[in-house]
Structure formats: C-alpha cells, structure tokens
Write an enzyme that holds these catalytic residues in place. Structure first.
Site, PDB file in Angstrom:
ATOM      1  N   ARG A  54      30.152  63.909  59.916  1.00 39.03           N
ATOM      2  CA  ARG A  54      31.053  64.743  59.132  1.00 39.03           C
ATOM      3  C   ARG A  54      32.404  64.749  59.834  1.00 39.03           C
ATOM      4  NH1 ARG A  54      31.773  67.556  62.704  1.00 39.03           N
ATOM      5  NH2 ARG A  54      33.569  68.417  61.617  1.00 39.03           N
ATOM      6  N   ALA A  56      36.544  64.322  58.251  1.00 39.48           N
ATOM      7  CA  ALA A  56      37.135  63.329  57.353  1.00 39.48           C
ATOM      8  C   ALA A  56      37.388  61.967  58.010  1.00 39.48           C
ATOM      9  CB  ALA A  56      38.423  63.891  56.746  1.00 39.48           C
ATOM     10  N   ARG A  96      30.825  61.912  49.455  1.00 44.38           N
ATOM     11  CA  ARG A  96      31.508  63.204  49.632  1.00 44.38           C
ATOM     12  C   ARG A  96      32.788  63.154  48.800  1.00 44.38           C
ATOM     13  NH1 ARG A  96      30.550  66.019  54.519  1.00 44.38           N
ATOM     14  NH2 ARG A  96      31.815  67.676  53.604  1.00 44.38           N
ATOM     15  N   GLN A 205      29.819  74.698  62.307  1.00 38.14           N
ATOM     16  CA  GLN A 205      30.474  73.609  63.041  1.00 38.14           C
ATOM     17  C   GLN A 205      31.245  74.117  64.248  1.00 38.14           C
ATOM     18  OE1 GLN A 205      30.587  73.910  59.643  1.00 38.14           O
ATOM     19  NE2 GLN A 205      30.911  71.928  58.648  1.00 38.14           N
ATOM     20  N   ASP A 246      40.731  68.018  55.713  1.00 39.22           N
ATOM     21  CA  ASP A 246      39.981  67.013  54.959  1.00 39.22           C
ATOM     22  C   ASP A 246      40.904  66.209  54.058  1.00 39.22           C
ATOM     23  OD1 ASP A 246      36.944  67.408  55.386  1.00 39.22           O
ATOM     24  OD2 ASP A 246      37.694  69.442  55.150  1.00 39.22           O
ATOM     25  N   ALA A 256      40.745  72.134  53.766  1.00 42.08           N
ATOM     26  CA  ALA A 256      40.079  72.124  55.069  1.00 42.08           C
ATOM     27  C   ALA A 256      38.816  72.973  54.989  1.00 42.08           C
ATOM     28  CB  ALA A 256      41.021  72.628  56.154  1.00 42.08           C
ATOM     29  N   LYS A 257      38.123  73.060  56.102  1.00 43.69           N
ATOM     30  CA  LYS A 257      36.871  73.814  56.193  1.00 43.69           C
ATOM     31  C   LYS A 257      37.000  75.183  55.533  1.00 43.69           C
ATOM     32  CE  LYS A 257      32.940  75.494  57.682  1.00 43.69           C
ATOM     33  NZ  LYS A 257      31.665  75.108  57.067  1.00 43.69           N
TER      34      LYS A 257
END
EC number: 5.3.1.23
Length: 358
Positions: A54, A56, A96, A205, A246, A256-257
């Site tokens: 995982r 990007a 993804r 994460q 990402d 992003a996250k």
C-alpha cells in the site's frame, strides 16, 4: 545530507530479484515480517487490492513489475500477446481506484511498450523500465526530503514537534519515504524534538507501520488516537503537520488517508503549517479539482471487526479510505520537481512544466 539519508535507509517493502516481485506483507506488521513472492500478474493485482502493499508510490512500482510478469506470460503464449496484455493493464488498473501513481506507472509502461523497435528484447526492455521507475522513486524521495527540511528550517530552525497521519514512509514508496522522508531528514538535522503519529484507523497504518519505521530509526515517536489530533495541536506545541498523498488534482486539492481533511481543518484553526509531500507522479492534471478524484471505499468488516472478531452491531457501515483536503488548507506541497507554496492551479501547472526528474 544526501549521504546521511542514504546511509539511514533501514526499511524496504519491495524487492525485485530472480524474476519475481517480493513484497513485505504490510497487513502483518509489526508483529510478523513475512515476504510474499509474486510470480504472475494476478498475484500482484491481488496484493495491491488486499493491502499487502500500500502507499501510492509503492503501488505504482508494484504494478510496473506486475506488467513485466504479465508480459513474460503473454510472450510465452505466442502470437497475439499485445492484445492479451491489455487485459493485464486493466486488471492492475482496477486493483485500487485512487492512487494516481498506479495509473502513472501503467501509462509509463505502456508508452515504453509503444516505443519498442524491431529487434528489441521486449522483456528485457520492459524489465529495465520497471526498475527505472523503482529507482527514480527512490531518488525522488531523497530530493523531497531535502526540499521539505528547507521548508521547516525556513519557518523555524529550532527543535520542534511534528504530527503525521497514515504511513508515507519507506513501506509506502520505493525508497526513504515522502512525508517520513522529510521527518527523518529533519531528525538527522537536529530539528525534531518529538513526532506524534495518529493511529490512522481502521488499518492502523500510523500505529502499526509509521511508528515501527520511526522507532527503528531512533526517531522520538508517540502514537495518539486519531481523535486526539486537535487536542495535541492545542496543548503540545506542534508546529507542522506533514503528510503524504494518494492523488493531487490540478488545482492542488489532495486526496490522502481518511482523516487527513479534518486534521488540516484543525491545523488551520490552530495556526499550524500543513505540508504535503508526494512525487510529481501523484499529480493528475486530468483531474481539475478534488471533486474529480475517485475516492475508494472498502469492506464493512474493517469497521465491524477487530482481529476477525465482530465488535459492532449489525448496522450500516460507510468506510471511505481517503478524503480530499482542499488546496486552501495546504501551506506547501513538496515534490521532487520543486515546492509549491499556497498551491493553486497556475502554480501546479508551472511545476509540472519543469524538466521531468521523475
């Protein structure tokens, strides 16, 4: 600083050798370090979709190697391999939906395929291209780390507290990390007193991966609940929030996250500076704003279960993986091509017109 950074590289999650892609299974970290070997494209696509790999940039690199494996199989099948390979491009692209680096890497591999000349060793040429994508990301990480440290030093040269969210380190890239690359470099420069890491639910994460990476490097790190971010900003003297991305739209909006957006809002309220660190391959000029970025959602079990045990009643679940932080909440975007302060469409376009380094 460059030599120090290279000497400090201690973690890697992607290796290519013996004609196979080897991935450190990030679902098991930090309790278990298990390497999975992918020998065909379907295994690579599954590893991407199932979060074995995982981040990007790391996803893009893995996809490039996945195409090499696909090409080897298609060439062995004989005539018509070009048409069959399109199925493999599609399979990897659907693994993804959000990471811009995935589609950037696939496009770069496609472009190289189209430039083949009669007599070229197709497999050798494409393997070299995938390796070049991997190596260029490592170089980009080193450059971004230096640029990011310069930004931190410019605004405050003394030791300070930083906050990060998700995992944008070596495990998420082909090298030193994006956001964590900056944090590691700042630590080497004696500029970091403490790094606060949001746990980054539901995949954790932050607490599983980022804390593990930083602790291995001797960086002073403290894990906090996601919901504590605003309180930390108010009470712990944090000066910078540093995160990865990402996907970045043409106007500077950043996907992003999940949770990054609310952290950016809190940072703006508390007067903290907000830095996004990502390679230029994360920027998609075909996406005008964050509204155009496809945002991934994942399965309900990620919120209903802990370690395979259901802990929540059978209710409706909404599980977005990423959110979009508007450009007007971002102080600086750091890429290997340069730095964009107070990003907007004109500044992003100017950045992307610069000589291609990545």
């Amino acid at each position: 600083m460059r030599e120090q950074l290279m000497a400090a590289e201690t973690v890697t999650g992607i290796e290519w050798h013996d004609g196979a892609l080897h991935l450190l299974d990030q679902r098991l970290l930090p309790l278990e370090q298990c390497w999975l070997t992918c020998t065909d494209v379907a295994q690579v696509a599954e590893a991407i979709s199932e979060m074995v790999v995982r981040g990007a940039p790391a996803i893009g690199i893995s996809a490039a190697y996945g195409l090499v494996l696909a090409l080897r199989q298609r060439l062995a099948e004989g005539e018509g391999w070009e048409e069959s390979l399109e199925e493999d491009f599609l399979m990897l692209g659907e693994a993804r939906p959000t990471p811009a680096n995935l589609f950037w890497a696939l496009n770069r591999m496609r472009e190289r395929l189209q430039r083949l000349r009669p007599g070229d060793d197709v497999l050798a040429v494409m393997e070299a291209e995938a390796i070049a994508i991997h190596e260029s990301d490592r170089e980009a990480n080193l450059t971004m780390a230096q640029f990011g440290v310069e930004q931190i030093r410019k605004h405050q040269g003394s030791e300070q507290a930083l906050l990060t969210h998700g995992n944008a380190g070596a495990l998420a890239t082909g090298g030193f990390g994006t956001a964590l690359g900056v944090i590691r470099a700042a630590t080497l420069e004696g500029m970091v007193e403490q790094v606060y890491v949001c746990e980054s639910r539901p995949w954790l994460q932050g607490s599983r991966l980022t804390a593990w990476e930083l602790a291995a490097d001797g960086v002073p790190v403290t894990v906090v609940a996601d919901a504590a971010a605003g309180h930390l900003m108010k009470t712990k003297g944090i000066s910078w929030v540093v995160v990865g991305a990402d996907c970045i739209a043409a106007n500077g909006d950043v996907a992003a996250k999940i949770g990054t957006y609310q952290i950016a809002v809190a940072a703006m309220h508390h007067g903290l500076r907000f830095m996004v660190v990502a390679p230029s391959s994360s920027i998609d000029l075909n996406l005008a704003t964050g509204e155009d970025i496809p945002l991934e959602t994942r399965g309900v079990e990620e919120l209903l279960e802990v370690a395979g045990i259901q802990v929540t009643a059978d209710v409706e679940v909404y599980n977005p993986v990423v959110d979009v932080t508007p450009a007007d909440l971002i102080d600086v975007i750091v890429t290997e091509k340069g730095v964009v302060e107070r990003p907007d469409a004109a500044k992003i376009a100017q950045l992307m017109c610069r000589k291609r380094l990545h």
